[in-house]
Design an enzyme around this catalytic site. Structure first.
Site, short mmCIF file in Angstrom:
data_model
loop_
_atom_site.label_atom_id
_atom_site.label_comp_id
_atom_site.label_asym_id
_atom_site.label_seq_id
_atom_site.Cartn_x
_atom_site.Cartn_y
_atom_site.Cartn_z
N SER A 32 -5.81 3.26 4.94
CA SER A 32 -5.33 2.58 3.73
C SER A 32 -6.48 1.84 3.05
CB SER A 32 -4.21 1.58 4.08
OG SER A 32 -3.41 1.30 2.96
N SER A 65 0.79 -1.23 0.00
CA SER A 65 0.00 0.00 0.00
C SER A 65 0.82 1.28 0.00
CB SER A 65 -0.96 0.01 1.20
OG SER A 65 -2.06 -0.83 0.94
N LYS A 111 -0.02 3.61 -2.74
CA LYS A 111 -1.08 4.61 -2.63
C LYS A 111 -0.52 6.04 -2.63
CE LYS A 111 -4.74 1.93 -0.30
NZ LYS A 111 -4.20 0.57 -0.09
#
Length: 391
Positions: free
Chosen positions: A145, A87, A90
């Site tokens: 997240s 993640s 992101k």
């Protein structure tokens, strides 16, 4: 000196070299041949100037410490080694899409917006039929997240495929050439790769955006729930509020990719960036190593020669070279018929080759590492165990 993981098996290294030779330029960089930022950053192993303070003990697959202000890389370990980013990807999603929507824009979520979210994904708790502001969606991305928040923003942007194309274009503009995006939320996907160097480069670009900086440093927020109620969400970055001067940026974990973390901290008017990728045993360790490397970096500032640099964007380089003016306009729409950055092989073959590279990387990653020394007690006490969910 930093602990050095064992050399990957020779057949794995040879396999990576063969795959790299078959890939177009951008993918060859992702197979470990990139020297963006300086020749030393393309080398394997620890890179640090002679006479530097003693580095902390680490067991990560890759890490980097850089001065966010000057772009100087103070030290690194396998800086361009391609690994699944989880993640932390992101950050690129946010850097690409944040300028697209006013934070006050409201959007009523539909079931279609939430389709195709991967099983086991981390979720902030978005429900179809509820209206959210763009600001609330970004808080869901940065704090929890939330892959559900990512998919809603992708839907608002014209879909996942369009967003992935724009993220790839943005990575090229940033010169994050080790990065290949397949899933915008960082979910485990064959062929999806980045590097400690690229994630640090992406974080530095993102932090120039005041909204990006605001969201990544927010510790607690209230999120809309059903029937007008709200519930509290907390930032999953365990060093935020726990490490002196920490201002963000993003952690990541998937069961197959392992743990990743990029952090930024400020002391005495200087800001450092650190990225740690794939330590073992994992969740606690990624924060301990990040904190130790930041401590080392603040101690080393002004005392060591850099081993490389975080490069400017392509637009900035053109401007410095006397080309057309511009200030990093962000991703451009994909051009029909391809562009100079297009692959010289077909998309199906490219996907197979990139997946093969990912397979080799995962094979290398699963080899056991030596047990490292006991972690610093004050950090371990405050860091909670993570779950097996993607975040």
């Amino acid at each position: 000196m930093a602990a050095t993981p064992p050399t990957p098996p020779r057949r794995a290294v040879l396999g990576l070299g063969v795959a790299a030779a078959l890939l177009p330029a951008g993918k060859a960089a992702a197979a470990g041949r990139s020297v963006v930022g300086g020749e030393r950053l393309g080398r394997r192993g620890v890179q640090v100037a002679a006479g530097a303070p003693r580095l902390p003990e680490t067991n990560s697959r890759s890490w980097i410490v850089a001065d966010a202000d000057t772009g100087e890389v103070l030290a690194s370990y396998n800086a361009h080694w391609p690994l699944p980013p989880a993640s932390t990807l992101k950050m690129l999603f946010a850097d690409t899409l944040l300028p697209r929507f006013d934070r006050r824009t409201r959007h009523e979520v539909t079931h279609a917006d939430l389709a195709a979210i991967g099983a086991g994904s981390s979720l902030v708790g978005i429900e179809a039929g509820i209206t959210y502001t763009v600001e609330e969606l970004w808080l869901g991305v940065f704090l929890r997240s939330g892959n559900d928040a990512v998919h809603v923003l992708c839907s608002m942007n014209g879909g996942v495929e369009k967003t992935v194309r724009e993220m790839r274009e943005r990575a090229r503009e940033l010169q994050a050439n080790d990065t290949y995006v397949v899933s915008p939320d960082g979910y485990d996907t064959p062929g999806q790769l980045s590097s400690a160097y690229d994630l640090t480069l992406i974080a530095r670009a993102g932090l120039r955006n005041p909204d990006f900086r605001h969201y990544c440093r927010t510790q607690v927020a209230h999120f809309p729930g059903e029937e007008g109620a709200t519930f509290e969400i907390q930032n999953t970055n365990r060093l935020l509020g726990d490490y002196a001067g920490m201002i963000g940026v993003k952690n990541g974990y998937t069961s197959h990719a392992g743990n990743t973390f990029t952090g930024a901290a400020e002391r005495d008017g200087r800001t450092l960036l650190v990225t740690v990728m794939h330590p073992e045993p994992g969740y606690d360790e990624v924060y301990r190593e990040a904190a130790d490397l930041l401590d080392w970096g603040f101690d080393a500032l002004g005392r060591v020669e850099p081993v490389g640099r975080l490069v400017p964007t392509l637009s900035q380089e053109r401007a410095l070279a006397g080309g057309p003016p511009g200030d990093d306009p962000g991703p451009r729409p994909a051009q029909a018929g391809g562009s100079k950055a297009s692959s010289w092989i077909g998309p199906a073959a490219e996907t197979v080759l990139v997946a093969a590279v990912a397979g080799f990387i995962l094979a290398i990653r699963r080899r056991p590492l030596p047990q490292r020394a006991a972690a610093r007690d004050d950090v371990r006490r405050r860091v909670r165990d993570g779950s097996g969910r993607a975040r």
